[in-house]
Write an enzyme that holds these catalytic residues in place. Structure first.
Site, short mmCIF file in Angstrom:
data_model
loop_
_atom_site.label_atom_id
_atom_site.label_comp_id
_atom_site.label_asym_id
_atom_site.label_seq_id
_atom_site.Cartn_x
_atom_site.Cartn_y
_atom_site.Cartn_z
N GLU A 86 -13.06 5.20 12.00
CA GLU A 86 -13.07 6.22 12.92
C GLU A 86 -12.82 7.69 12.52
O GLU A 86 -12.06 7.82 11.73
CB GLU A 86 -12.26 6.20 14.41
CG GLU A 86 -12.55 4.76 14.97
CD GLU A 86 -11.61 4.85 16.41
OE1 GLU A 86 -11.91 3.70 16.97
OE2 GLU A 86 -10.62 5.49 16.34
N GLN A 126 0.68 -1.16 0.05
CA GLN A 126 0.07 -0.07 0.09
C GLN A 126 0.97 1.43 -0.05
O GLN A 126 0.18 2.51 -0.24
CB GLN A 126 -0.84 0.14 1.26
CG GLN A 126 -1.92 -1.23 1.39
CD GLN A 126 -2.59 -1.41 2.55
OE1 GLN A 126 -2.27 -0.59 3.54
NE2 GLN A 126 -3.39 -2.26 2.50
N TYR A 162 -5.68 6.88 21.44
CA TYR A 162 -6.87 6.56 20.54
C TYR A 162 -7.16 5.17 20.73
O TYR A 162 -8.05 4.75 20.07
CB TYR A 162 -6.98 7.15 19.15
CG TYR A 162 -6.98 8.80 19.23
CD1 TYR A 162 -8.22 9.54 19.48
CD2 TYR A 162 -5.89 9.57 19.46
CE1 TYR A 162 -8.01 10.79 19.41
CE2 TYR A 162 -5.81 10.83 19.51
CZ TYR A 162 -7.16 11.56 19.79
OH TYR A 162 -6.89 12.96 19.81
N TYR A 188 -10.91 -9.67 10.89
CA TYR A 188 -11.49 -10.17 9.41
C TYR A 188 -11.99 -11.66 9.59
O TYR A 188 -11.19 -12.44 10.23
CB TYR A 188 -10.80 -9.99 8.56
CG TYR A 188 -10.11 -8.46 8.10
CD1 TYR A 188 -10.94 -7.69 7.54
CD2 TYR A 188 -8.64 -7.87 8.68
CE1 TYR A 188 -10.52 -6.32 7.15
CE2 TYR A 188 -8.61 -6.71 8.46
CZ TYR A 188 -9.33 -5.88 7.51
OH TYR A 188 -9.07 -4.37 7.52
N HIS A 235 -0.71 -0.16 5.82
CA HIS A 235 -0.88 0.89 6.66
C HIS A 235 0.35 1.83 6.73
O HIS A 235 0.94 1.78 7.91
CB HIS A 235 -1.03 0.01 8.07
CG HIS A 235 -2.07 -0.74 8.16
ND1 HIS A 235 -2.41 -1.37 9.35
CD2 HIS A 235 -3.25 -1.20 7.19
CE1 HIS A 235 -3.67 -2.22 8.88
NE2 HIS A 235 -3.93 -2.11 7.64
#
Length: 373
Positions: free
Chosen positions: A243, A88, A253, A264, A150
């Site tokens: 979120e 990614q 957080y 998943y 990520h």
């Protein structure tokens, strides 16, 4: 806690609405049309609107494209370093320095490679006439690692001139609670890469001094609230639990200790907790996931009824979420352009007052949103 989901309508109202929608030109949803202004982009990721009208578009493969006078130029921007397209990761977010018209600094987030693997980097170069010069690497997230997911990668400046960068947990979820790792955090720097003396963990032994907040999974949205000046982010949950958060200095957080998502394939993440003392709650969350990427607060005059609303792009759900707020409190959601133009990677308000979106496809495009009402 609010978790807006798609509204359902029934009876004659549903039938009447469907007939009307079928009569309208494609693509359209909820009184909004998406007008394609540029095509031929390959997996675009971020965009920057320059004062002279030029638009820069990052492609994940490592190419920075130019749109000049409404046309996509064949020649890309020169002067970029080697960009690592890894899973990614690749060429990610873009941002202009608040004084760009004077200093020409363009800020770039990208995946870089080094000892131990890959991580998200923040750099800047002076941009003019299709070229970047004076390239400076301001920050490299550590430790580096091999996973391909990520990377985060959004950039925003606050009103005091500090620059913020969002970082994902790199698929190693426990790192998000480890202050000795940059993974899963928002970092805050001076515009030249120096560490602010008032960053919350500057004097914490073993902590990374660049960290502003932590406990995040993978933030691909970041925007500055037009009234409060606070930095807002949104992040991907695992399966559900995407979120929207308001960033606070030193705030935790919660990921992966608390989440509104699940593993998943089903099953609780960790102990399945959604709240814990000392950990922040989101402004809103989505369940099931929409896969948010790109966000903007609308402040223009092209859609007066939307002024002050928050707009979030969605990859998985292929839509734009229009969120109405009362201060920092969630009120309602309207889903626009659902399944109309593809995966939305970024959304921004341009200087002309319109909202523009990028579609994350091999043949992606830049679209202008126009209200039919």
């Amino acid at each position: 806690m609010y978790h807006p989901e798609q509204r359902l309508f029934g009876g004659w109202l549903l039938a009447f609405t469907l007939v009307l929608l079928l009569m309208l030109p494609f693509p359209v949803a909820a009184g909004v049309s998406a007008v394609k202004t540029v095509d031929g982009l390959k997996q675009p990721w971020g965009m920057a609107f320059l004062p002279d009208g030029e638009i820069l578009i990052s492609e994940r493969s490592g190419t920075l494209r130019r749109i000049h006078n409404g046309k996509l130029l064949a020649a890309p921007v020169s002067g970029l370093p080697a960009i690592e397209e890894h899973g990614q990761g690749g060429l990610l977010g873009l941002a202009l320095h608040p004084q760009f018209a004077k200093n020409h600094w363009l800020y770039v987030a990208y995946a870089g490679k080094g000892k131990g693997g890959y991580s998200t980097h923040l750099a800047r170069g002076q941009y003019q006439d299709g070229a970047l010069t004076q390239w400076q690497v301001l920050f490299e997230a550590t430790p580096k690692s091999d996973p391909g997911q990520h990377f985060g990668g959004r950039i925003v400046f606050d009103r005091a001139g500090y620059v913020y960068l969002s970082l994902g947990d790199r698929g190693e979820r426990d790192s998000a609670q480890d202050l000795s790792s940059h993974a899963g955090s928002v970092i805050r720097l001076h515009d030249d890469g120096r560490i602010p003396a008032d960053n919350p963990f500057v004097n914490t032994p073993g902590a990374k001094p660049e960290i502003y907040s932590y406990g995040h999974r993978n933030m691909q949205c970041m925007a500055l609230h037009p009234v409060s000046g606070q930095v807002w982010t949104c992040e991907h949950g695992p399966q559900g639990g995407d979120e929207v958060n308001i960033e606070g200095a030193g705030a935790n957080y919660g990921w992966p200790v608390i989440t509104y998502g699940e593993e998943y394939g089903g099953g609780a993440v960790g102990k399945g907790a959604t709240q814990q003392e000392g950990m922040e709650q989101p402004v809103l969350y989505w369940k099931p996931s929409i896969a948010p990427s790109g966000m903007a607060f609308y402040t223009g005059d092209k859609y007066p009824a939307w002024r002050g609303n928050l707009f979030v792009g969605a990859l998985k759900s292929e839509l734009v979420s229009r969120v109405t707020l009362d201060g920092n409190r969630y009120v309602s959601e309207e889903r626009l352009l659902e399944n109309a133009i593809g995966r939305i990677r970024d959304i921004q308000q341009a200087p002309d007052g319109y909202l523009y979106v990028l579609t994350d496809e091999d043949e992606g495009g830049l679209y202008r949103l126009e209200a039919s009402d």
